[in-house]
Design an enzyme around this catalytic site. Sequence first.
Site, mmCIF file in Angstrom:
data_model
loop_
_atom_site.group_PDB
_atom_site.id
_atom_site.type_symbol
_atom_site.label_atom_id
_atom_site.label_comp_id
_atom_site.label_asym_id
_atom_site.label_seq_id
_atom_site.Cartn_x
_atom_site.Cartn_y
_atom_site.Cartn_z
ATOM 1 N N ARG A 1 0.844 -1.194 0.000
ATOM 2 C CA ARG A 1 0.000 0.000 0.000
ATOM 3 C C ARG A 1 0.882 1.248 0.000
ATOM 4 N NH1 ARG A 1 -2.344 0.023 6.259
ATOM 5 N NH2 ARG A 1 -0.355 0.525 7.279
ATOM 6 N N ASP B 1 5.681 -7.839 1.971
ATOM 7 C CA ASP B 1 5.124 -7.043 3.052
ATOM 8 C C ASP B 1 4.741 -7.996 4.173
ATOM 9 O OD1 ASP B 1 3.824 -4.893 4.513
ATOM 10 O OD2 ASP B 1 3.453 -3.930 2.581
ATOM 11 N N ASP C 1 8.966 -10.239 6.592
ATOM 12 C CA ASP C 1 9.341 -9.334 7.675
ATOM 13 C C ASP C 1 10.791 -8.962 7.418
ATOM 14 O OD1 ASP C 1 10.265 -8.151 9.994
ATOM 15 O OD2 ASP C 1 9.488 -9.686 11.342
ATOM 16 N N VAL C 2 11.045 -7.696 7.080
ATOM 17 C CA VAL C 2 12.387 -7.303 6.646
ATOM 18 C C VAL C 2 13.422 -7.413 7.753
ATOM 19 C CG1 VAL C 2 11.548 -5.804 4.807
ATOM 20 C CG2 VAL C 2 11.984 -4.836 7.087
ATOM 21 N N ASN D 1 11.875 -0.333 0.532
ATOM 22 C CA ASN D 1 10.910 0.708 0.859
ATOM 23 C C ASN D 1 10.316 0.577 2.252
ATOM 24 O OD1 ASN D 1 8.659 2.745 0.263
ATOM 25 N ND2 ASN D 1 7.503 0.852 0.595
ATOM 26 N N TYR E 1 14.026 7.543 13.885
ATOM 27 C CA TYR E 1 13.745 7.606 12.454
ATOM 28 C C TYR E 1 14.873 8.331 11.722
ATOM 29 C CZ TYR E 1 11.096 8.443 8.149
ATOM 30 O OH TYR E 1 10.684 8.484 6.834
ATOM 31 N N LYS F 1 17.461 6.725 8.949
ATOM 32 C CA LYS F 1 17.512 7.196 7.571
ATOM 33 C C LYS F 1 18.894 7.719 7.193
ATOM 34 C CE LYS F 1 13.332 6.084 6.453
ATOM 35 N NZ LYS F 1 13.088 4.989 5.476
ATOM 36 N N VAL G 1 5.085 13.020 2.112
ATOM 37 C CA VAL G 1 4.201 12.379 1.140
ATOM 38 C C VAL G 1 2.973 11.890 1.893
ATOM 39 C CG1 VAL G 1 3.960 10.548 -0.573
ATOM 40 C CG2 VAL G 1 6.168 11.699 -0.277
ATOM 41 N N THR H 1 0.477 9.633 3.068
ATOM 42 C CA THR H 1 0.200 8.203 3.173
ATOM 43 C C THR H 1 -0.362 7.920 4.557
ATOM 44 O OG1 THR H 1 2.368 7.618 4.089
ATOM 45 C CG2 THR H 1 2.182 7.680 1.675
#
Length: 253
Positions: free
Chosen positions: A24, A45, A68-69, A95, A160, A164, A193, A195
């Site tokens: 999504r 995902d 699950d990354v 992503n 976060y 990043k 963005v 979302t």
Amino acid sequence: MTGPSTTAMHDLTGQVALVTGGSRGIGEAYVRILHDAGANVVITDVLDAEGQALADALGERARFAHLDVTDEEAWDRVVGRVVDDLGRVDVLVNNAGIANAAPIEHFTLAKWNAVMAVNATGVFLGCRAVVPTMKAAGRGSIINISSVEGLRGSWSLHGYTASKFAVRGLTKSLAVELGKDGIRVNSVHPGLVLTEMSVKIDPDALVIPLGRPGVPDDLTGTILFLASEASAWISGQEIVVDGGMTSGIPHRG
């Protein structure tokens, strides 16, 4: 002597792309543009219902795999299955990401570990998992989704922001190491963005020179460019897509 047409440069027919967090939001937009360009797209995902529904809607050349990354063994299993079924992985879009926030004195270790596990360790594991198949093919494009918070500080988004920045640094070191193998590694740095993840952010509190927050489709051209031969001599770069947010504070008048 003329080069390839612009259409040919963006053609991904026959290539295999894997997108994490692809069920999504921005990830779905990435999946759709790569599929539209002709790629076989593997949507991964932890949102199984949404991911499978997207794969079913796209039909031919799309499939879903639970991933699950943060799970090392799951990465090896999913990439191994893709290589067995489709032959290789040409494009990886890292992503998947989460965000949490608190003033530093209330920023718990649990918050820190959670965001670092998905946003930094998950990207590391994904890159590591696809490198052998890309090396075997002598080519590949790894696209790591960072953020404008990977370029600057941000109040309360300590984990976060750190994660990043980590993505940005990992991208640089991999580009140096893997260039000789024909593998390009770049990071993309979106601004705000709209979302599910950004729903609590007030766009009016930010200065966006282009006058609006982004939508997922604002990112898709950049992803297609980096996945394709149009960016064949670009690696180790930070591609900022933010409506001008990081360019400075404009005069108001």
